[in-house]
Write an enzyme that holds these catalytic residues in place. Structure first.
Site: not given
Ligand code: XBP
Ligand code: MG
Length: 250
Positions: A8, A10
Site C-alpha cells: 500500500d 499512503d
Molecule cells: C489512500 C487513499 C487515497 C488518498 C488520496 O489509500 O484513500 O484516497 O488519501 O489519494 P491507500 P487520491 O492507503 O490505499 O493508498 O486523492 O488520489 O484518491
Molecule cells: Mg494506506
C-alpha cells in the site's frame, strides 16, 4: 513460498495523508473559492472513505448538507481533484515526504534478493510516481513490477478488487504474496483477496481493528530504532522487519 511483496502507499510507505493529501485538498478548495478547510481531526474521519473524489463527495454529504453546488457537481469534483493532484505533486517535489522507517531498507533488501515488488493502492497513479521518484529514488517507479492504483478498478479498498488486479497482472496467486498495509480498509481489502498482511500503524490508524493481520507493528524498524510489536501474539517485542523475519513469521 512468498516471493512477492505488495505495498500500500499512503500511510504505509510514507505518512502522506496528514501532511501531503490533506493540505493539497485544502489548497484546491481555496483555488475554487470554497471555504472548506479539512483540519487534522476532521481528515481522520474523512479517511474512512478511500479515494479522493469519493472523499470530497462524502464530505459534502456528511458535513455540508447546506451546500448548494453547481448542477454538474460530479464535474466540479473531478476538477477539484485534478487541482488537488497537482498540488500534491508540487508538495512532494518541493521537499518530499520521507519514507517511513525501514521502508527503504526492506525494499532494497528484497530487490537485491530477487523478490517481486508491487504497489497496490487507491491513490491516483501520478501521486505514486511522484512519491517514489522524490522520496525513494529517481528510478523508484521502476523498482516495482506492477503499480495498481486509482480508478483502474471501480470498487476501491476495502474491496479486494485492486489486489486481484495486481496479482493477475503479475501472474501470481495469493500464497506467494505478502501485503503491507496501515489501515483497516487496506487490511480488509488484502484479507478478502486471500493475502497474508503485515500492518504498520500510524497516528490515524493506531486504533483500528486489525484482526486477521499477520502482525501489527509500529513501523518496519531500523537497527537504531527498532519497531514495537503491538498485536497480542507478540506485544512488546522489538526488532527489525527484514527478509529473515519474514521467512520466520511465514
Ligand atoms: C489512500 C487513499 C487515497 C488518498 C488520496 O489509500 O484513500 O484516497 O488519501 O489519494 P491507500 P487520491 O492507503 O490505499 O493508498 O486523492 O488520489 O484518491
Ligand atoms: Mg494506506
Amino acid at each position: 513460498m512468498v516471493d512477492t511483496l505488495l505495498f500500500d502507499v499512503d500511510g504505509t510507505l510514507a505518512d502522506t495523508e496528514r501532511d501531503g493529501h490533506r493540505p493539497a485538498f485544502n489548497a484546491a478548495f481555496r483555488d475554487f473559492g470554497l471555504d472548506w478547510e479539512w483540519d487534522v481531526a476532521l481528515y481522520g474521519k474523512l479517511l474512512n472513505v478511500t479515494g479522493g473524489k469519493e472523499r470530497i463527495r462524502y464530505y459534502v454529504e456528511r458535513f455540508r448538507p447546506d451546500y448548494r453546488g453547481p448542477a454538474r457537481f460530479d464535474e466540479l469534483v473531478i476538477e477539484l481533484h485534478r487541482a488537488k493532484t497537482a498540488h500534491y505533486a508540487r508538495l512532494l517535489a518541493a521537499g518530499g515526504i520521507p519514507l517511513r522507517p525501514g521502508v527503504r531498507r526492506l525494499l532494497t533488501e528484497a530487490r537485491v534478493a530477487g523478490y517481486t515488488l508491487g504497489i497496490v493502492t487507491t491513490t491516483t497513479p501520478d501521486n505514486v510516481t511522484a512519491l517514489l521518484r522524490h522520496s525513494l529514488a529517481p528510478d523508484g517507479p521502476d523498482w516495482f513490477s506492477v503499480i495498481a492504483a486509482g480508478d483502474i478498478v471501480p470498487a476501491k479498498k476495502p474491496a479486494p478488487d485492486i489486489y486481484h488486479w495486481a496479482m493477475a497482472r503479475l501472474g501470481v496467486d495469493a500464497g506467494r504474496c505478502l501485503a503491507f498495509e496501515d489501515s483497516d480498509n487496506g487490511l480488509r481489502s488484502a484479507l478478502a483477496a486471500g493475502l497474508r498482511t503485515l500492518v504498520t500503524v500510524n497516528d490515524y490508524t493506531r486504533g483500528h481493528d486489525f484482526t486477521g493481520a499477520l502482525a501489527v507493528l509500529s513501523d518496519l524498524g531500523e537497527a537504531q530504532a527498532p519497531y514495537l510489536r503491538l498485536d497480542q501474539a507478540g506485544a512488546g517485542e522489538r526488532g527489525v522487519f527484514d527478509l529473515a523475519r519474514l521467512r520466520a513469521w511465514l
